[in-house]
Design an enzyme around this catalytic site. Sequence first.
Site, short mmCIF file in Angstrom:
data_model
loop_
_atom_site.label_atom_id
_atom_site.label_comp_id
_atom_site.label_asym_id
_atom_site.label_seq_id
_atom_site.Cartn_x
_atom_site.Cartn_y
_atom_site.Cartn_z
N ARG A 31 0.84 -1.21 0.00
CA ARG A 31 0.00 0.00 0.00
C ARG A 31 0.86 1.25 0.00
O ARG A 31 1.90 1.29 0.66
CB ARG A 31 -0.92 0.02 1.22
CG ARG A 31 -1.93 1.18 1.22
CD ARG A 31 -2.66 1.26 2.52
NE ARG A 31 -1.77 1.55 3.64
CZ ARG A 31 -1.30 2.76 3.93
NH1 ARG A 31 -1.65 3.79 3.18
NH2 ARG A 31 -0.48 2.93 4.96
N GLN A 32 0.46 2.22 -0.76
CA GLN A 32 1.01 3.57 -0.71
C GLN A 32 -0.14 4.53 -0.46
O GLN A 32 -1.27 4.31 -0.92
CB GLN A 32 1.72 3.95 -2.02
CG GLN A 32 3.02 3.18 -2.26
CD GLN A 32 4.17 3.76 -1.46
OE1 GLN A 32 4.16 3.70 -0.24
NE2 GLN A 32 5.17 4.30 -2.15
N SER A 33 0.11 5.63 0.25
CA SER A 33 -0.98 6.49 0.72
C SER A 33 -1.62 7.32 -0.37
O SER A 33 -2.77 7.72 -0.24
CB SER A 33 -0.48 7.41 1.85
OG SER A 33 -0.04 6.64 2.94
N SER A 34 -0.93 7.64 -1.43
CA SER A 34 -1.48 8.51 -2.46
C SER A 34 -0.93 8.11 -3.81
O SER A 34 0.08 7.39 -3.92
CB SER A 34 -1.15 9.98 -2.16
OG SER A 34 0.24 10.20 -2.21
N GLN B 26 2.64 9.29 -4.33
CA GLN B 26 3.67 8.43 -3.77
C GLN B 26 3.90 7.20 -4.65
O GLN B 26 5.04 6.74 -4.81
CB GLN B 26 3.27 7.99 -2.36
CG GLN B 26 3.27 9.11 -1.34
CD GLN B 26 2.90 8.61 0.04
OE1 GLN B 26 2.67 7.43 0.24
NE2 GLN B 26 2.83 9.54 1.00
#
Length: 737
Positions: A22-25, A28
């Site tokens: 997972r990456q937050s945005s 990113q």
Amino acid sequence: MSDASHKIAVSHLQRTAVVYIRQSSASQVEHNRESTQRQYALAQRALSLGWHEQQVSVVDEDLGLSGASVANRGGFARMTAEVALGHVGIILGLEVSRLARNNSDWYRLLDLCSMTDTLIGDADGVYNPALFNDRLLLGLKGTMSEAELHILRARLDGGIRNKAARGELRRGLPTGLVWGEADGEVRLHPDEAVVGAIRAVFARFSEFGSARRVWLWFRSEDLSFPLQMHHSDQIRWIAPTYHAIHSVLANPVYAGAYCYGRSRQERYIDPQGGLKTRVRRLPQSQWAVLIKDHHEGYIDWATYEANQVRLGGNIKPTPHHAGGAVREGTALLQGLAICGHCGRRLRTHYRGMNETPGYHCANKGVVNGRGVYCLNVGGLQIDGAAAETFLRAVEPAGLQAAVRAAELLEADHDAALVQWRLAVERARYEAQRAERRYHAVDPENRLVARGLEAQWEKRLHELEQAQHELERREQLRPRTLSVQERQSLLALGKDLQLLWYAPNLAVRDRKQLLRALLEEVTVTVHREQYQAHLKLRWRGGKLTECDVELPRSRPATIRTDEETLALVRRLAQHYPDATIAGILNAQGRLSAQGMRFNQNLVGNLRRHWKIPCFEPPAEQPDGELLSVRQAARVLGTAPSTLHRWVNDGFIAGEHPTPGTPWRIRITEALRRIFVDSTPDGYVAMQVATQRLGVSRQTVLQRVKRGELDAVLVRRGRCKGLRIKVVSEQPDFFERTS
């Protein structure tokens, strides 16, 4: 690794190893490629821990999504479901923050892993949530992850709010404004066409007072409106929309104010139990930052607040409240009139060719079995009384206000001149200061000298402009009123009546004048006294009451003639109101007012004279009563044939009065007259006349009297009347009539 091998059992290796990524945005995911590659490399670590390649499952559906909540994270939900079913042996993540950024989701996952004997691994090692020490360590890591998110968010928000408090935070500006080079500098758009379009919106609104009318003016003039979705986009000229016009009028940035925190996000639970987020607009008192006169605007702040009041007054009012936008109708108290009986806002209506205004209350009460408005009154007398009261109240104020306005204008102009003189003095100082700096520089240093010379010229130009503006304003200074001018000005106040009733003054202008001072007008009607009581509430709370004489009802001498009433009484026993109206119109009868009858007029006439309406009898006679057209379809013949038979007397028909339609009762005896083929013993008319030795008219008369039987053959080539002739029948001339 030895500790990890000790915790990994055969039962774990028989299940799936999940690698959660997972990456937050999205930013990113696009720019922080190293972190993404490290997370994908965890699949190799699962192989080194003993899992086969076919057992490793990579969950990367949540790339670009925040871990602050489980909402919309389909990958996390699917992984949690697999853990609950006991299909997962280990969950691998780069760190705890990849799995969850809040303790509620994190501890829920730990509980499921503890119950299903699922391991959790990160860059530091492998943990078993069923063991106390590992669970304690995982709980601390989850708490630190949540705290880290809070600290990062607090730092970012603090920096943003601190910069916004100074008016330097660069955010999206509405069309017509652009950011300057200095911190927090906002300028008007360099395109004169864009500036002209925005200024036209405010100019037309000051004239019309309605955002909708401004929008309609743009559309009627076929004007385009600028649109810029992002500050880096080019200006696009499109057809204006109401939303675009209203947004310009409601945006405080056009008034030179810097605003931040005009809305906030709120989380709530929808009816399905899901967590949703919505944006709530805040009132001006709750805005985080409001800096007035921050930059040059299209209007000042006082004009902006006045515009908001006018926009708020145009909104459709709630029940029991006055207000609403000014409409085109001639009713002056539209949106101001209140019912004195129930407190509801009165509605307007217009009647007749001249569209005479009137007011009625939407509340209905049952009177004599009918719904009746609690107030329904004409508007001519009401509007006239309200206008006269308004003019009487304004006239003394108008007389004094004219003189007071001139005095205030002179005082305000003097105060403005003081400020302009200070501005000239300040510009002169800046010019002298620039001159001294220019003379103090080394003449050989031409680079610095040219810059200081340009600044000196700029300051001299600003001084010249300030002096010219001061001279212009001194020339426009209003002079003091003399005694004669003061008396003449007071005499002008008496022309308010002429101004109000001037033909070129629009009704909308009269309504705006009334609304400038009146908040509402309560109307109470007393029908018995033919009076209406008005209670005018002015802005500020003062009340003014007056009585209005209402016109009397129509004289009782106008009434319907007795012959028409007698006919209506007779027809009402057999026909409904619509049929009675057609019969009366066919006979050329008119109502008491000389109008043609319709269903409503006949119904009102019956109710006034208490004539009962038509009701089918409880016990129907033999046979169904039908019109000629309906009877023709039942008997299988043409309506013209039935009309001829009724007129000749072969068939009985009901005809209460001239002008009413014939009605025929369908009985079994009547049905037997109409046959498809000629029965035995029945002959044609020519044969019957020969056998009987009489004329055709004599045969028809004997059929009418029932001395001869006749049928009508309705099909085949032998259609027509058939007569039954009996050979034993005596001679016609031997029978008595």
